[in-house]
Design a protein around this motif. Structure first.
Motif, PDB file in Angstrom:
ATOM      1  N   ARG A  11      86.052  60.410 130.145  1.00 11.31           N
ATOM      2  CA  ARG A  11      84.201  60.385 129.604  1.00 11.31           C
ATOM      3  C   ARG A  11      84.098  58.747 129.337  1.00 11.31           C
ATOM      4  O   ARG A  11      83.126  58.544 129.252  1.00 11.31           O
ATOM      5  N   LYS A  79      71.832  58.960 120.308  1.00 12.74           N
ATOM      6  CA  LYS A  79      70.364  60.182 119.798  1.00 12.74           C
ATOM      7  C   LYS A  79      69.450  60.151 120.748  1.00 12.74           C
ATOM      8  O   LYS A  79      68.759  59.776 120.507  1.00 12.74           O
ATOM      9  N   PRO A  80      69.708  61.627 121.828  1.00 16.18           N
ATOM     10  CA  PRO A  80      68.391  61.489 122.297  1.00 16.18           C
ATOM     11  C   PRO A  80      67.780  62.394 121.853  1.00 16.18           C
ATOM     12  O   PRO A  80      67.835  62.196 120.704  1.00 16.18           O
ATOM     13  N   GLU A  82      65.174  65.186 121.717  1.00 17.75           N
ATOM     14  CA  GLU A  82      64.785  66.714 121.832  1.00 17.75           C
ATOM     15  C   GLU A  82      65.554  67.160 123.022  1.00 17.75           C
ATOM     16  O   GLU A  82      64.701  66.936 124.202  1.00 17.75           O
ATOM     17  N   MET A  83      66.550  66.395 124.198  1.00 14.25           N
ATOM     18  CA  MET A  83      66.831  66.749 125.340  1.00 14.25           C
ATOM     19  C   MET A  83      68.524  66.309 124.984  1.00 14.25           C
ATOM     20  O   MET A  83      68.652  65.689 124.584  1.00 14.25           O
ATOM     21  N   SER A  84      69.067  66.883 126.334  1.00 10.78           N
ATOM     22  CA  SER A  84      70.200  66.717 126.543  1.00 10.78           C
ATOM     23  C   SER A  84      71.164  65.515 126.953  1.00 10.78           C
ATOM     24  O   SER A  84      70.322  64.224 126.877  1.00 10.78           O
ATOM     25  N   SER A  85      71.923  65.276 125.587  1.00 13.06           N
ATOM     26  CA  SER A  85      72.959  63.790 125.949  1.00 13.06           C
ATOM     27  C   SER A  85      73.373  63.335 127.482  1.00 13.06           C
ATOM     28  O   SER A  85      72.590  62.002 128.273  1.00 13.06           O
ATOM     29  N   GLN A  86      73.354  64.547 128.720  1.00  9.78           N
ATOM     30  CA  GLN A  86      74.004  64.194 129.962  1.00  9.78           C
ATOM     31  C   GLN A  86      72.519  64.442 130.265  1.00  9.78           C
ATOM     32  O   GLN A  86      72.005  63.299 131.981  1.00  9.78           O
ATOM     33  N   LYS A  87      71.030  64.559 130.419  1.00 10.22           N
ATOM     34  CA  LYS A  87      70.495  64.396 131.152  1.00 10.22           C
ATOM     35  C   LYS A  87      69.795  63.032 130.741  1.00 10.22           C
ATOM     36  O   LYS A  87      69.488  61.771 131.407  1.00 10.22           O
ATOM     37  N   ASP A  90      72.221  60.860 133.160  1.00  6.68           N
ATOM     38  CA  ASP A  90      72.258  61.180 134.251  1.00  6.68           C
ATOM     39  C   ASP A  90      71.066  59.937 134.202  1.00  6.68           C
ATOM     40  O   ASP A  90      70.978  59.525 135.730  1.00  6.68           O
TER      41      ASP A  90
END
Length: 98
Positions: A11, A79-80, A82-87, A90
């Motif tokens: 991480r 703080k994304p 309305e989407m994932s942190s992973q998106k 990436d």
């Protein structure tokens, strides 16, 4: 090394890679590509350096990537929008600026 500590190391490495990739993006507007698609990207940084925002829109498509990154005394808070942190991670790591 335990499985838990191995996960923490991975991480930290990912956070470091994300931070470096984000720091390389210029403030303002740029075009770039991610996964074969072209994006218009706007990066905004606060004067005190404690907040970075990114808004990216696929040109000729429908994908959007958007987030705020806050620098806190205890670390960073991603703080994304309305989407994932992973998106978000990436995208920033994989974006190739033109």
């Amino acid at each position: 090394m335990t499985e838990a500590s191995d996960g923490a190391v991975k991480r930290r490495a990912l956070v470091s890679t994300f931070d470096v990739a984000l720091a390389r993006l210029p403030t303002g507007y740029l075009k770039g590509s991610f996964m074969g698609r072209t994006y218009g990207v706007t990066v905004t940084r606060s004067e005190d350096g404690k907040r970075t925002s990114l808004f990216a829109e696929e040109l000729g498509g429908q994908d959007i990537v958007s987030f705020n990154l806050y620098g806190l005394s205890t670390g960073e808070l991603l703080k994304p929008c309305e989407m994932s942190s992973q998106k978000v991670v990436d995208f920033v790591i994989g974006l190739v600026a033109e």
